[in-house]
Design an enzyme around this catalytic site. Structure first.
Site, PDB file in Angstrom:
ATOM      1  CE  LYS A 254      34.332  44.952  48.275  1.00  0.00           C
ATOM      2  NZ  LYS A 254      35.595  44.679  48.942  1.00  0.00           N
TER       3      LYS A 254
HETATM    4  N1  PMP Z   1      38.365  39.153  48.359  1.00  0.00           N
HETATM    5  C1  PMP Z   1      38.227  40.175  49.208  1.00  0.00           C
HETATM    6  C2  PMP Z   1      38.203  39.894  50.670  1.00  0.00           C
HETATM    7  C3  PMP Z   1      38.127  41.490  48.725  1.00  0.00           C
HETATM    8  O1  PMP Z   1      37.989  42.512  49.568  1.00  0.00           O
HETATM    9  C4  PMP Z   1      38.176  41.712  47.327  1.00  0.00           C
HETATM   10  C5  PMP Z   1      38.109  43.113  46.789  1.00  0.00           C
HETATM   11  N2  PMP Z   1      36.798  43.528  46.573  1.00  0.00           N
HETATM   12  C6  PMP Z   1      38.289  40.601  46.472  1.00  0.00           C
HETATM   13  C7  PMP Z   1      38.391  39.332  47.028  1.00  0.00           C
HETATM   14  C8  PMP Z   1      38.246  40.758  44.995  1.00  0.00           C
HETATM   15  O2  PMP Z   1      36.932  41.056  44.589  1.00  0.00           O
HETATM   16  P1  PMP Z   1      36.616  41.888  43.284  1.00  0.00           P
HETATM   17  O3  PMP Z   1      37.330  41.227  42.171  1.00  0.00           O
HETATM   18  O4  PMP Z   1      35.153  41.827  43.150  1.00  0.00           O
HETATM   19  O5  PMP Z   1      37.133  43.254  43.517  1.00  0.00           O
END
Ligand code: PMP
Length: 306
Positions: free
Chosen positions: A157
């Site tokens: 991230k």
């Molecule tokens: N993939 C990406 C590239 C993202 O940015 C996100 C959003 N955070 C997700 C998947 C989903 O992750 P999460 O369920 O932890 O928000």
């Protein structure tokens, strides 16, 4: 007054207009930050906000700080307390999105992970739907592939890596789609959406790309897997998915903190099932919306009261 009113910045909660960074900030120049997206849900019945899986989000950013060599000087519990304090001051009576951001705050020029000052800020914004959750959306396979773990690790991230997501989302929107599905960097398999994970339903089984398919290991993905297995008794398989498996799936949906659970009705103009939200997606979505609002006691450990 317009929300948000406050931010946690340089070690304290300040009026949002005072949370400003220098134009020379290293992470602004080179994308050397890592962030989280956390949701808090307003429960109208109890008139209370609950932050969903906050500890898990802070655990993830702490792990990602190892990859990016960013020192986060606060413990997970300290970060939770700061976030609750911030939200208490905002007094939201609606759903909101919380953005913690750990970054190279120093002003030294040059793309490197070491030798700069580092810091963390947190702010929040009111946020309703990011993707449609009631009507099945239309997506395309992006011509932009996902970056690989050995280029800019998607699992960490990193702020700079979202340029990749921006190309995908923008291409989809300009071509009249709601969202993009992205293939792995070797273009062999399905990875995820621009900023959300994907699930396929086939013959009653839930299938999602494995964590080595250039995905972010989503907390919502983990929630869906747990709810499907433990609550709905649905088999879940984590494995690579081919592009054309999507076309012939019984159901498809995106999931993510922002996206929540969003049904996919069309991929590259091909209808998935009857092009509407399928029964498995509907069941999981209804359960998810109850869980995040702390309406199911079994999962109340995931909900932290503001
Ligand atoms: N993939 C990406 C590239 C993202 O940015 C996100 C959003 N955070 C997700 C998947 C989903 O992750 P999460 O369920 O932890 O928000």
């Amino acid at each position: 007054m317009v929300n948000p009113k406050y931010a946690f910045f340089e070690g304290k909660i300040v009026p949002i207009e005072n949370a400003k960074i220098d134009i020379r900030t290293n992470s602004l120049q080179y994308g050397t930050g890592i962030f989280e997206g956390i949701r808090s849900y307003w429960n109208e019945k109890t008139e209370t906000s609950y932050i969903f899986r906050m500890e898990d989000h802070y655990r993830r950013i702490k792990l990602n700080s190892i990859i990016m060599m960013i020192e986060i000087k606060y413990s997970i519990e300290e970060l939770c307390k700061i976030t609750i304090e911030l939200l208490k001051k905002e007094m939201y009576s609606e759903d909101c999105y919380i953005r913690p951001f750990a970054y190279n705050s120093g002003l030294k020029i040059g793309p490197k992970l070491i030798g700069n000052k580092q810091d963390l800020f947190i702010y929040s914004i009111p946020l309703g739907e990011y993707l449609n959750t009631s009507k099945a959306i239309s997506v395309c396979i992006s011509s932009w592939e996902r970056i690989s773990d050995n280029a800019i690790p998607p699992r960490s991230k990193i702020s700079g890596s979202y340029v990749n997501a921006a190309f995908q989302k923008t291409e989809a929107l300009l071509n009249g789609y709601d969202e993009a599905l992205v293939l792995t960097s070797d273009s062999k398999h399905v990875s995820e959406g621009s900023a959300m994970n994907v699930f396929m339903v086939k013959n009653g089984v839930l299938i999602t790309p494995s964590i080595t398919d250039d995905i972010l290991e989503g907390i919502t993905r983990d929630t869906v897997i747990e709810l499907a297995r433990e609550h709905e008794n649905i088999e879940v398989i984590e494995r690579s998915i081919d592009r054309t498996e999507l076309y012939t799936a019984d159901e498809l949906f995106f999931c993510g903190t922002g996206a929540q659970i969003s049904p996919i009705g069309f991929v590259d103009k091909r209808a998935i099932g009857n092009g509407k939200m399928g029964p498995v997606t509907k069941k999981l979505q209804e359960l998810y919306f109850k869980v995040v609002k702390n309406e199911i006691s079994k999962y109340s450990g995931w909900c932290r009261k503001v």
